[in-house]
Design a protein around this motif. Structure first.
Motif, PDB file in Angstrom:
ATOM      1  N   ALA A 159      12.276  18.775   3.779  1.00 50.81           N
ATOM      2  CA  ALA A 159      11.980  17.648   4.664  1.00 50.81           C
ATOM      3  C   ALA A 159      10.644  17.840   5.364  1.00 50.81           C
ATOM      4  CB  ALA A 159      13.105  17.482   5.687  1.00 50.81           C
ATOM      5  N   GLY A 160      10.347  19.068   5.760  1.00 54.79           N
ATOM      6  CA  GLY A 160       9.075  19.337   6.415  1.00 54.79           C
ATOM      7  C   GLY A 160       7.895  19.099   5.492  1.00 54.79           C
ATOM      8  N   ARG A 161       8.024  19.485   4.231  1.00 55.16           N
ATOM      9  CA  ARG A 161       6.948  19.253   3.263  1.00 55.16           C
ATOM     10  C   ARG A 161       6.746  17.751   3.038  1.00 55.16           C
ATOM     11  NH1 ARG A 161       5.039  23.477   0.115  1.00 55.16           N
ATOM     12  NH2 ARG A 161       6.108  25.479   0.380  1.00 55.16           N
ATOM     13  N   LEU A 162       7.855  17.001   2.995  1.00 55.07           N
ATOM     14  CA  LEU A 162       7.737  15.553   2.819  1.00 55.07           C
ATOM     15  C   LEU A 162       7.010  14.917   3.995  1.00 55.07           C
ATOM     16  CD1 LEU A 162      11.141  14.358   1.316  1.00 55.07           C
ATOM     17  CD2 LEU A 162       8.933  14.553   0.166  1.00 55.07           C
ATOM     18  N   ARG A 163       7.365  15.310   5.221  1.00 53.72           N
ATOM     19  CA  ARG A 163       6.680  14.764   6.398  1.00 53.72           C
ATOM     20  C   ARG A 163       5.192  15.080   6.350  1.00 53.72           C
ATOM     21  NH1 ARG A 163      11.421  16.468   9.068  1.00 53.72           N
ATOM     22  NH2 ARG A 163      10.423  18.446   9.640  1.00 53.72           N
ATOM     23  N   SER A 164       4.872  16.307   5.989  1.00 51.13           N
ATOM     24  CA  SER A 164       3.462  16.697   5.909  1.00 51.13           C
ATOM     25  C   SER A 164       2.726  15.866   4.867  1.00 51.13           C
ATOM     26  CB  SER A 164       3.367  18.185   5.564  1.00 51.13           C
ATOM     27  OG  SER A 164       2.016  18.570   5.365  1.00 51.13           O
ATOM     28  N   ARG A 165       3.360  15.644   3.705  1.00 46.42           N
ATOM     29  CA  ARG A 165       2.700  14.854   2.657  1.00 46.42           C
ATOM     30  C   ARG A 165       2.460  13.429   3.125  1.00 46.42           C
ATOM     31  NH1 ARG A 165       5.216  14.283  -3.323  1.00 46.42           N
ATOM     32  NH2 ARG A 165       4.230  16.326  -3.548  1.00 46.42           N
ATOM     33  N   VAL A 166       3.468  12.803   3.723  1.00 43.65           N
ATOM     34  CA  VAL A 166       3.330  11.420   4.175  1.00 43.65           C
ATOM     35  C   VAL A 166       2.213  11.312   5.213  1.00 43.65           C
ATOM     36  CG1 VAL A 166       4.473   9.569   5.458  1.00 43.65           C
ATOM     37  CG2 VAL A 166       5.690  10.740   3.617  1.00 43.65           C
ATOM     38  N   GLU A 167       2.156  12.255   6.128  1.00 38.86           N
ATOM     39  CA  GLU A 167       1.108  12.232   7.154  1.00 38.86           C
ATOM     40  C   GLU A 167      -0.282  12.407   6.535  1.00 38.86           C
ATOM     41  OE1 GLU A 167       2.596  15.319   9.608  1.00 38.86           O
ATOM     42  OE2 GLU A 167       4.052  14.025  10.647  1.00 38.86           O
ATOM     43  N   ARG A 168      -0.399  13.257   5.525  1.00 39.20           N
ATOM     44  CA  ARG A 168      -1.687  13.458   4.862  1.00 39.20           C
ATOM     45  C   ARG A 168      -2.083  12.240   4.034  1.00 39.20           C
ATOM     46  NH1 ARG A 168      -1.443  18.871   1.589  1.00 39.20           N
ATOM     47  NH2 ARG A 168      -3.722  18.588   1.486  1.00 39.20           N
ATOM     48  N   LEU A 169      -1.093  11.573   3.437  1.00 39.15           N
ATOM     49  CA  LEU A 169      -1.387  10.407   2.604  1.00 39.15           C
ATOM     50  C   LEU A 169      -1.859   9.210   3.418  1.00 39.15           C
ATOM     51  CD1 LEU A 169       1.557  10.445   0.024  1.00 39.15           C
ATOM     52  CD2 LEU A 169      -0.858  10.852  -0.466  1.00 39.15           C
ATOM     53  N   ALA A 170      -1.543   9.183   4.707  1.00 43.31           N
ATOM     54  CA  ALA A 170      -1.870   8.010   5.533  1.00 43.31           C
ATOM     55  C   ALA A 170      -3.356   7.680   5.491  1.00 43.31           C
ATOM     56  CB  ALA A 170      -1.416   8.241   6.969  1.00 43.31           C
ATOM     57  N   SER A 171      -4.212   8.700   5.418  1.00 40.29           N
ATOM     58  CA  SER A 171      -5.647   8.438   5.430  1.00 40.29           C
ATOM     59  C   SER A 171      -6.161   7.913   4.091  1.00 40.29           C
ATOM     60  CB  SER A 171      -6.407   9.719   5.801  1.00 40.29           C
ATOM     61  OG  SER A 171      -6.181  10.740   4.841  1.00 40.29           O
ATOM     62  N   PHE A 172      -5.321   7.957   3.048  1.00 37.04           N
ATOM     63  CA  PHE A 172      -5.708   7.456   1.728  1.00 37.04           C
ATOM     64  C   PHE A 172      -5.128   6.067   1.439  1.00 37.04           C
ATOM     65  CE2 PHE A 172      -5.899  12.055   1.381  1.00 37.04           C
ATOM     66  CZ  PHE A 172      -7.050  12.282   0.641  1.00 37.04           C
ATOM     67  N   ARG A 173      -4.176   5.647   2.265  1.00 34.53           N
ATOM     68  CA  ARG A 173      -3.451   4.415   1.960  1.00 34.53           C
ATOM     69  C   ARG A 173      -4.310   3.183   2.224  1.00 34.53           C
ATOM     70  NH1 ARG A 173       2.225   2.373   4.670  1.00 34.53           N
ATOM     71  NH2 ARG A 173       0.827   1.863   6.380  1.00 34.53           N
ATOM     72  N   ASN A 174      -4.389   2.310   1.222  1.00 34.32           N
ATOM     73  CA  ASN A 174      -5.169   1.077   1.294  1.00 34.32           C
ATOM     74  C   ASN A 174      -6.618   1.348   1.709  1.00 34.32           C
ATOM     75  OD1 ASN A 174      -2.942  -0.287   0.441  1.00 34.32           O
ATOM     76  ND2 ASN A 174      -2.523  -1.334   2.365  1.00 34.32           N
ATOM     77  N   GLN A 175      -7.180   2.376   1.039  1.00 29.55           N
ATOM     78  CA  GLN A 175      -8.573   2.750   1.266  1.00 29.55           C
ATOM     79  C   GLN A 175      -9.277   2.912  -0.076  1.00 29.55           C
ATOM     80  OE1 GLN A 175     -10.085   3.037   4.227  1.00 29.55           O
ATOM     81  NE2 GLN A 175      -8.195   2.636   5.373  1.00 29.55           N
ATOM     82  N   PRO A 176     -10.551   2.543  -0.175  1.00 23.46           N
ATOM     83  CA  PRO A 176     -11.301   2.802  -1.416  1.00 23.46           C
ATOM     84  C   PRO A 176     -11.238   4.279  -1.782  1.00 23.46           C
ATOM     85  CG  PRO A 176     -12.557   1.381   0.060  1.00 23.46           C
ATOM     86  CD  PRO A 176     -11.371   1.868   0.846  1.00 23.46           C
ATOM     87  N   GLY A 177     -10.971   4.555  -3.042  1.00 20.88           N
ATOM     88  CA  GLY A 177     -10.828   5.924  -3.487  1.00 20.88           C
ATOM     89  C   GLY A 177      -9.453   6.505  -3.246  1.00 20.88           C
ATOM     90  N   GLY A 178      -8.576   5.729  -2.608  1.00 20.32           N
ATOM     91  CA  GLY A 178      -7.214   6.178  -2.350  1.00 20.32           C
ATOM     92  C   GLY A 178      -6.224   5.428  -3.214  1.00 20.32           C
ATOM     93  N   PHE A 179      -5.155   4.953  -2.593  1.00 22.91           N
ATOM     94  CA  PHE A 179      -4.164   4.168  -3.327  1.00 22.91           C
ATOM     95  C   PHE A 179      -3.836   2.918  -2.524  1.00 22.91           C
ATOM     96  CE2 PHE A 179      -1.797   6.809  -0.431  1.00 22.91           C
ATOM     97  CZ  PHE A 179      -0.718   6.054  -0.043  1.00 22.91           C
ATOM     98  N   TRP A 180      -3.238   1.947  -3.205  1.00 18.37           N
ATOM     99  CA  TRP A 180      -3.010   0.640  -2.586  1.00 18.37           C
ATOM    100  C   TRP A 180      -1.542   0.242  -2.687  1.00 18.37           C
ATOM    101  CZ3 TRP A 180      -7.086  -1.820  -0.155  1.00 18.37           C
ATOM    102  CH2 TRP A 180      -8.340  -1.236  -0.371  1.00 18.37           C
ATOM    103  N   VAL A 181      -1.010  -0.284  -1.591  1.00 21.25           N
ATOM    104  CA  VAL A 181       0.368  -0.775  -1.531  1.00 21.25           C
ATOM    105  C   VAL A 181       0.390  -2.065  -0.717  1.00 21.25           C
ATOM    106  CG1 VAL A 181       1.506   1.470  -1.755  1.00 21.25           C
ATOM    107  CG2 VAL A 181       0.803   0.659   0.511  1.00 21.25           C
ATOM    108  N   ALA A 182       1.455  -2.807  -0.846  1.00 22.66           N
ATOM    109  CA  ALA A 182       1.658  -3.966   0.025  1.00 22.66           C
ATOM    110  C   ALA A 182       2.097  -3.459   1.394  1.00 22.66           C
ATOM    111  CB  ALA A 182       2.718  -4.892  -0.554  1.00 22.66           C
ATOM    112  N   SER A 183       1.358  -3.822   2.436  1.00 26.50           N
ATOM    113  CA  SER A 183       1.726  -3.432   3.795  1.00 26.50           C
ATOM    114  C   SER A 183       1.247  -4.519   4.750  1.00 26.50           C
ATOM    115  CB  SER A 183       1.148  -2.063   4.135  1.00 26.50           C
ATOM    116  OG  SER A 183       1.547  -1.664   5.430  1.00 26.50           O
ATOM    117  N   THR A 184       0.209  -4.240   5.521  1.00 28.40           N
ATOM    118  CA  THR A 184      -0.265  -5.237   6.488  1.00 28.40           C
ATOM    119  C   THR A 184      -1.626  -5.815   6.105  1.00 28.40           C
ATOM    120  OG1 THR A 184      -1.270  -3.487   7.841  1.00 28.40           O
ATOM    121  CG2 THR A 184       0.987  -4.139   8.379  1.00 28.40           C
TER     122      THR A 184
END
Length: 274
Positions: A159-184
Motif C-alpha cells: 500500500a505504501g508503494r502504491l501511495r508513493s507511485r500515485v503521488e509521483r505520477l501526479a506531476s505527469f498527469r495531463n501534461q505534455p510528455g506525460g499521460f492523459w486521462v479524463a479528469s477536469t
C-alpha cells in the motif's frame, strides 16, 4: 444491434468504479482511476460518482452525430466539472479521473476513441485482431524506474508503494510528455487515440476496462484471438469469470504483480454480423 455487456466490481462489498453501457450505435467503457487510502483528491465525490456521471453524459453526447468523438468527450468532461465545481477543488492534482473507450457507428464506419489504458479490440474479418490502447501511462511508470515490489497485495508495504507511485505520477498527469486521462481538463480529449474502420471489414468489436483485459495484456494467459473467441461463444460474463479464476490463483500478486488482487472488470461486446 445486439450488444452484450458485463461489469463486476473487483470486490463484492466495494463500489464498481467502471461504467459500461450502450445506446443505438454507441458503445462506452469508463474505468475510474481509484487512489490508495491516504491520497487526497480535493473532491467530496467518489471515483465511482465521477466515472458514472462521465459515462452517462458521454453516452448521450456521442449519440449526437453532428459531434466528433473528441468534441463529445471534451463537452462531457466540462459538464461533469459543472456538477461539482462549487463543492470541490477542481485544480487539485488528485481530482477523480478515468480512462475512456468509445466506439460509434457513423456512415457505415466504426469510429473509435481511446484515452489511457482501457482497450478496444477490433475483430477484423480478413486480418488478425487489432488491440488499441493508450500506453503512455505505462511508459511513464517505466520512466519512474521503481524497484520490483515483492510485497504481497494488501500488505502495508504494498500500500505504501502504491501511495508513493500515485503521488509521483501526479506531476505527469495531463501534461505534455506525460499521460492523459479524463479528469477536469477538457483538453485531454484531444490527446485521445482516434480512428475509424469500415463496418464491412469487421466481425465484432470489444471494449474492455483494464480489469477485464488482463488475461491477455498482463497475465499472458490468452491471446486477443482467444479473448474474442470467448466473447463470441460464451459472452463477457465468461471472460470476467475466467479472469477471477486467474486472480484467485495468485491472490498476493506474486506471479502477476499488480495494484489490486481483483480489479473492477467490464466488457462491452458487439457482434457486427448479428
Amino acid at each position: 444491434m445486439r450488444v452484450l455487456i458485463a461489469s463486476e466490481p473487483g470486490r463484492p462489498y466495494r463500489d464498481n468504479e467502471d461504467f459500461a453501457a450502450a445506446a443505438p450505435g454507441v458503445l462506452v467503457i469508463i474505468d475510474g482511476a481509484g487512489s490508495p487510502a491516504g491520497v487526497e483528491s480535493g473532491c467530496v465525490h467518489s471515483v465511482s460518482w465521477y466515472a458514472h456521471n462521465l459515462g452517462g453524459l458521454l453516452l448521450a453526447a456521442a449519440g449526437d452525430m453532428r459531434r466528433g468523438l473528441v468534441e463529445a468527450l471534451s463537452a462531457s468532461i466540462e459538464r461533469v466539472n459543472g456538477l461539482h465545481a462549487t463543492t470541490c477543488d477542481l485544480g487539485h492534482p488528485g481530482s477523480p479521473s478515468a480512462t475512456v473507450a468509445v466506439a460509434r457507428v457513423r456512415d457505415e464506419r466504426l469510429e473509435h476513441l481511446v484515452l489511457s489504458d482501457s482497450v478496444l479490440v477490433l475483430d477484423r474479418r480478413d486480418e488478425g485482431p487489432a488491440a488499441i490502447t493508450d500506453d503512455r501511462l505505462a511508459e511513464v511508470i517505466a520512466q519512474l524506474d521503481e524497484p520490483d515490489d515483492p510485497s504481497p497485495v494488501g500488505s502495508e508495504a504494498h500500500a505504501g508503494r502504491l501511495r508513493s507511485r500515485v503521488e509521483r505520477l501526479a506531476s505527469f498527469r495531463n501534461q505534455p510528455g506525460g499521460f492523459w486521462v479524463a479528469s477536469t481538463n477538457p483538453e485531454a480529449a484531444s490527446e485521445a487515440l482516434t480512428g475509424s474502420t469500415p463496418l464491412a471489414e469487421l466481425d465484432a468489436v470489444a471494449l474492455l476496462s483494464d480489469g477485464a483485459s488482463r488475461l491477455a495484456d498482463r497475465f499472458g494467459l490468452m491471446t486477443w484471438p482467444d479473448v474474442l473467441a470467448v466473447l463470441r461463444k460464451d459472452g463477457p460474463g465468461e471472460l470476467i469469470a475466467r479472469t477471477r479464476e486467474a486472480e484467485a490463483a495468485d491472490p498476493d500478486g506474486i506471479r502477476w504483480p499488480r495494484g489490486k488482487s481483483s480489479d473492477d472488470a467490464s466488457v462491452v461486446y458487439w457482434d457486427v454480423r448479428a
